[in-house]
Motif scaffolding. Structure first.
Motif, mmCIF file in Angstrom:
data_model
loop_
_atom_site.group_PDB
_atom_site.id
_atom_site.type_symbol
_atom_site.label_atom_id
_atom_site.label_comp_id
_atom_site.label_asym_id
_atom_site.label_seq_id
_atom_site.Cartn_x
_atom_site.Cartn_y
_atom_site.Cartn_z
ATOM 1 N N MET A 66 5.761 1.783 1.946
ATOM 2 C CA MET A 66 4.923 2.225 0.885
ATOM 3 C C MET A 66 3.542 1.854 1.177
ATOM 4 S SD MET A 66 6.922 1.068 -2.558
ATOM 5 C CE MET A 66 6.024 1.692 -3.845
ATOM 6 N N LEU A 67 3.335 1.035 1.774
ATOM 7 C CA LEU A 67 1.846 0.419 2.370
ATOM 8 C C LEU A 67 1.426 1.352 3.435
ATOM 9 C CD1 LEU A 67 1.589 -3.360 2.117
ATOM 10 C CD2 LEU A 67 0.378 -1.910 0.963
ATOM 11 N N LEU A 68 2.503 1.343 4.232
ATOM 12 C CA LEU A 68 2.065 2.119 5.595
ATOM 13 C C LEU A 68 1.888 3.691 5.254
ATOM 14 C CD1 LEU A 68 4.604 0.925 8.288
ATOM 15 C CD2 LEU A 68 2.205 0.671 8.032
ATOM 16 N N LEU A 69 2.786 4.333 4.115
ATOM 17 C CA LEU A 69 2.197 5.596 3.781
ATOM 18 C C LEU A 69 1.221 5.714 2.969
ATOM 19 C CD1 LEU A 69 5.925 6.832 3.594
ATOM 20 C CD2 LEU A 69 4.243 7.276 5.490
ATOM 21 N N SER A 70 0.534 4.759 2.231
ATOM 22 C CA SER A 70 -0.503 4.736 1.129
ATOM 23 C C SER A 70 -1.822 5.267 1.844
ATOM 24 C CB SER A 70 -0.751 3.372 0.691
ATOM 25 O OG SER A 70 -1.707 3.409 0.011
ATOM 26 N N LYS A 71 -2.206 6.309 0.993
ATOM 27 C CA LYS A 71 -3.547 6.894 1.062
ATOM 28 C C LYS A 71 -4.853 6.063 0.823
ATOM 29 C CE LYS A 71 -1.829 11.427 0.508
ATOM 30 N NZ LYS A 71 -1.366 12.717 -0.135
ATOM 31 N N GLN A 72 -4.460 5.210 0.134
ATOM 32 C CA GLN A 72 -5.590 3.874 -0.301
ATOM 33 C C GLN A 72 -5.055 2.723 -0.034
ATOM 34 O OE1 GLN A 72 -4.317 6.162 -2.629
ATOM 35 N NE2 GLN A 72 -2.635 4.971 -3.620
ATOM 36 N N ARG A 73 -4.586 2.503 1.262
ATOM 37 C CA ARG A 73 -4.098 1.204 1.779
ATOM 38 C C ARG A 73 -4.749 -0.211 1.349
ATOM 39 N NH1 ARG A 73 -2.964 1.872 7.307
ATOM 40 N NH2 ARG A 73 -1.287 3.095 6.532
ATOM 41 N N LYS A 74 -6.290 -0.044 1.600
ATOM 42 C CA LYS A 74 -7.252 -1.104 1.067
ATOM 43 C C LYS A 74 -6.821 -1.612 -0.138
ATOM 44 C CE LYS A 74 -11.739 -3.069 1.510
ATOM 45 N NZ LYS A 74 -13.095 -2.833 2.271
#
Length: 119
Positions: free
Chosen positions: A20-28
């Motif tokens: 989920m974190l790797l695929l996040s478009k707003q990781r920060k």
């Protein structure tokens, strides 16, 4: 998965959280939400356990529960984004209506105990 497999699901749930974190478009933003939200959520859960409102097989709560909270928090900016568009008080009402159902489900799966009313 968490309710059915409990500690046996830790690796799979952790993999989902990382994905989920790797695929996040707003990781920060998601990372910050995870850090702050998890601190608040687990602090509240710890308080509920210490006050004997909730109980788990491991004290204060199992790893799968921490991972489950992590996954839930990472849905705030995606599948639960509609909550961020509501006025804050309506978001609180929606969460107050549906959050108890997850604890009830946990109790039905016998992975969590919920304090029973005295009367």
């Amino acid at each position: 998965m968490a309710l059915l497999l409990e500690d046996s699901a830790n690796l799979a749930i952790a993999a989902v959280v990382v994905l989920m974190l790797l695929l996040s478009k707003q990781r920060k933003q998601d990372s910050l939400l995870l850090l702050l939200g998890l601190s608040i959520a687990l602090g509240f859960e710890y308080l509920m356990v210490q006050l004997n409102f909730l109980g788990f097989k491991s004290n204060p709560y199992p790893i799968w529960f921490v991972l489950l909270w992590s996954a839930l928090l990472l849905t705030v900016n995606t599948s639960m984004q509609f909550l961020t568009r509501l006025p804050w008080y309506l978001s609180v009402v929606v969460c107050a209506m549906f959050a108890p159902a997850s604890y009830w489900a946990g109790a039905r799966f016998e992975v969590i105990t919920i304090a029973q009313p005295l009367c």
